[in-house]
Motif scaffolding. Structure first.
Motif, PDB file in Angstrom:
ATOM      1  N   SER A  48     -36.222 -33.186  26.884  1.00  0.00           N
ATOM      2  CA  SER A  48     -35.858 -33.675  25.551  1.00  0.00           C
ATOM      3  C   SER A  48     -35.720 -32.511  24.575  1.00  0.00           C
ATOM      4  CB  SER A  48     -36.903 -34.660  25.032  1.00  0.00           C
ATOM      5  OG  SER A  48     -36.955 -35.803  25.852  1.00  0.00           O
ATOM      6  N   GLY A  49     -36.629 -31.560  24.656  1.00  0.00           N
ATOM      7  CA  GLY A  49     -36.547 -30.378  23.787  1.00  0.00           C
ATOM      8  C   GLY A  49     -35.297 -29.567  24.046  1.00  0.00           C
ATOM      9  N   VAL A  50     -34.952 -29.381  25.305  1.00  0.00           N
ATOM     10  CA  VAL A  50     -33.738 -28.634  25.652  1.00  0.00           C
ATOM     11  C   VAL A  50     -32.502 -29.402  25.171  1.00  0.00           C
ATOM     12  CG1 VAL A  50     -32.333 -27.786  27.580  1.00  0.00           C
ATOM     13  CG2 VAL A  50     -34.816 -27.440  27.593  1.00  0.00           C
ATOM     14  N   ALA A  51     -32.482 -30.719  25.396  1.00  0.00           N
ATOM     15  CA  ALA A  51     -31.351 -31.539  24.955  1.00  0.00           C
ATOM     16  C   ALA A  51     -31.234 -31.534  23.427  1.00  0.00           C
ATOM     17  CB  ALA A  51     -31.506 -32.969  25.474  1.00  0.00           C
ATOM     18  N   GLN A  52     -32.373 -31.589  22.734  1.00  0.00           N
ATOM     19  CA  GLN A  52     -32.363 -31.534  21.270  1.00  0.00           C
ATOM     20  C   GLN A  52     -31.758 -30.220  20.784  1.00  0.00           C
ATOM     21  OE1 GLN A  52     -35.786 -32.688  18.503  1.00  0.00           O
ATOM     22  NE2 GLN A  52     -36.056 -30.473  18.719  1.00  0.00           N
ATOM     23  N   ASN A  53     -32.179 -29.113  21.374  1.00  0.00           N
ATOM     24  CA  ASN A  53     -31.647 -27.803  20.977  1.00  0.00           C
ATOM     25  C   ASN A  53     -30.148 -27.736  21.217  1.00  0.00           C
ATOM     26  OD1 ASN A  53     -34.153 -26.964  20.198  1.00  0.00           O
ATOM     27  ND2 ASN A  53     -34.544 -25.773  22.044  1.00  0.00           N
ATOM     28  N   TYR A  54     -29.703 -28.256  22.349  1.00  0.00           N
ATOM     29  CA  TYR A  54     -28.282 -28.262  22.670  1.00  0.00           C
ATOM     30  C   TYR A  54     -27.526 -29.128  21.668  1.00  0.00           C
ATOM     31  CZ  TYR A  54     -23.928 -28.863  25.207  1.00  0.00           C
ATOM     32  OH  TYR A  54     -22.603 -28.888  25.551  1.00  0.00           O
ATOM     33  N   SER A  55     -28.052 -30.314  21.382  1.00  0.00           N
ATOM     34  CA  SER A  55     -27.417 -31.230  20.436  1.00  0.00           C
ATOM     35  C   SER A  55     -27.338 -30.611  19.044  1.00  0.00           C
ATOM     36  CB  SER A  55     -28.189 -32.546  20.379  1.00  0.00           C
ATOM     37  OG  SER A  55     -27.651 -33.402  19.412  1.00  0.00           O
ATOM     38  N   ASN A  56     -28.420 -29.984  18.617  1.00  0.00           N
ATOM     39  CA  ASN A  56     -28.443 -29.373  17.281  1.00  0.00           C
ATOM     40  C   ASN A  56     -27.483 -28.205  17.164  1.00  0.00           C
ATOM     41  OD1 ASN A  56     -30.347 -31.200  16.376  1.00  0.00           O
ATOM     42  ND2 ASN A  56     -32.075 -29.797  16.625  1.00  0.00           N
ATOM     43  N   SER A  57     -27.276 -27.461  18.241  1.00  0.00           N
ATOM     44  CA  SER A  57     -26.420 -26.279  18.170  1.00  0.00           C
ATOM     45  C   SER A  57     -24.971 -26.583  18.515  1.00  0.00           C
ATOM     46  CB  SER A  57     -26.948 -25.187  19.104  1.00  0.00           C
ATOM     47  OG  SER A  57     -26.817 -25.592  20.451  1.00  0.00           O
ATOM     48  N   SER A  58     -24.705 -27.707  19.180  1.00  0.00           N
ATOM     49  CA  SER A  58     -23.341 -27.983  19.622  1.00  0.00           C
ATOM     50  C   SER A  58     -22.490 -28.646  18.546  1.00  0.00           C
ATOM     51  CB  SER A  58     -23.360 -28.861  20.874  1.00  0.00           C
ATOM     52  OG  SER A  58     -23.891 -30.132  20.561  1.00  0.00           O
ATOM     53  N   SER A  59     -23.095 -29.074  17.471  1.00  0.00           N
ATOM     54  CA  SER A  59     -22.339 -29.693  16.389  1.00  0.00           C
ATOM     55  C   SER A  59     -22.433 -28.812  15.145  1.00  0.00           C
ATOM     56  CB  SER A  59     -22.888 -31.089  16.088  1.00  0.00           C
ATOM     57  OG  SER A  59     -24.211 -30.974  15.598  1.00  0.00           O
ATOM     58  N   ASN A  60     -21.751 -29.203  14.133  1.00  0.00           N
ATOM     59  CA  ASN A  60     -21.855 -28.487  12.863  1.00  0.00           C
ATOM     60  C   ASN A  60     -23.001 -29.094  12.060  1.00  0.00           C
ATOM     61  OD1 ASN A  60     -19.659 -26.797  13.371  1.00  0.00           O
ATOM     62  ND2 ASN A  60     -18.226 -28.361  12.689  1.00  0.00           N
ATOM     63  N   ALA A  61     -24.156 -29.165  12.677  1.00  0.00           N
ATOM     64  CA  ALA A  61     -25.318 -29.791  12.049  1.00  0.00           C
ATOM     65  C   ALA A  61     -25.707 -29.041  10.788  1.00  0.00           C
ATOM     66  CB  ALA A  61     -26.485 -29.824  13.028  1.00  0.00           C
ATOM     67  N   LYS A  62     -26.006 -29.803   9.769  1.00  0.00           N
ATOM     68  CA  LYS A  62     -26.482 -29.223   8.521  1.00  0.00           C
ATOM     69  C   LYS A  62     -27.862 -29.784   8.240  1.00  0.00           C
ATOM     70  CE  LYS A  62     -23.788 -32.609   5.865  1.00  0.00           C
ATOM     71  NZ  LYS A  62     -23.264 -33.377   6.955  1.00  0.00           N
ATOM     72  N   GLU A  63     -28.544 -29.200   7.294  1.00  0.00           N
ATOM     73  CA  GLU A  63     -29.890 -29.646   6.943  1.00  0.00           C
ATOM     74  C   GLU A  63     -29.881 -31.155   6.730  1.00  0.00           C
ATOM     75  OE1 GLU A  63     -33.740 -28.384   6.846  1.00  0.00           O
ATOM     76  OE2 GLU A  63     -31.980 -27.175   7.209  1.00  0.00           O
ATOM     77  N   GLY A  64     -30.808 -31.850   7.327  1.00  0.00           N
ATOM     78  CA  GLY A  64     -30.872 -33.305   7.253  1.00  0.00           C
ATOM     79  C   GLY A  64     -30.274 -33.974   8.476  1.00  0.00           C
ATOM     80  N   ASP A  65     -29.470 -33.220   9.244  1.00  0.00           N
ATOM     81  CA  ASP A  65     -28.856 -33.743  10.462  1.00  0.00           C
ATOM     82  C   ASP A  65     -29.448 -33.121  11.721  1.00  0.00           C
ATOM     83  OD1 ASP A  65     -27.099 -35.304   9.000  1.00  0.00           O
ATOM     84  OD2 ASP A  65     -25.499 -33.806   9.037  1.00  0.00           O
TER      85      ASP A  65
END
Length: 112
Positions: A48-65
């Motif tokens: 889950s931690g690895v998937a979270q890191n991938y998800s957070n870095s693979s999009s244009n995530a901004k603070e709050g997302d």
């Protein structure tokens, strides 16, 4: 390492206070003999931690997302050594960060 007693999915299901989750656990097959509940949970937390890191870095995530619920690494760890000073094992502690509603039924992920 010596095999020791662990909980079973059935034991967890019987004590589960979330009826929907208990039903889901009941529908799961027994774990294979070589996979303990603690091994399952540790693998789920690590993945889950690895998937979270991938998800957070693979999009244009901004603070709050940016998802901040699953640990990317254990929150703490210990190394136990044998009498010769060799590493005998590691003890890892994982955490899960969620928001739980006043009704204690609503459980949602945390974002930063």
């Amino acid at each position: 390492m010596v095999a020791t007693h662990d909980l079973t999915l059935s034991q967890i299901r019987v004590r589960c206070t979330d009826i929907e989750v208990a039903k889901y656990i009941a529908s799961m097959p027994d774990l294979p003999v070589d996979i303990s509940v603690c091994r399952l949970f540790a693998a789920l937390m690590q993945s889950s931690g690895v998937a979270q890191n991938y998800s957070n870095s693979s999009s244009n995530a901004k603070e709050g997302d940016i998802l901040d619920t699953y640990p990317s690494i254990p929150t703490s760890s210990e190394i136990l050594k044998d009498s010769d000073g060799n590493i005998a094992c590691h003890i890892f502690t994982y955490r899960l960060k969620v928001i739980i509603g006043a009704n204690k039924r609503d459980v949602i992920p945390v974002y930063r």
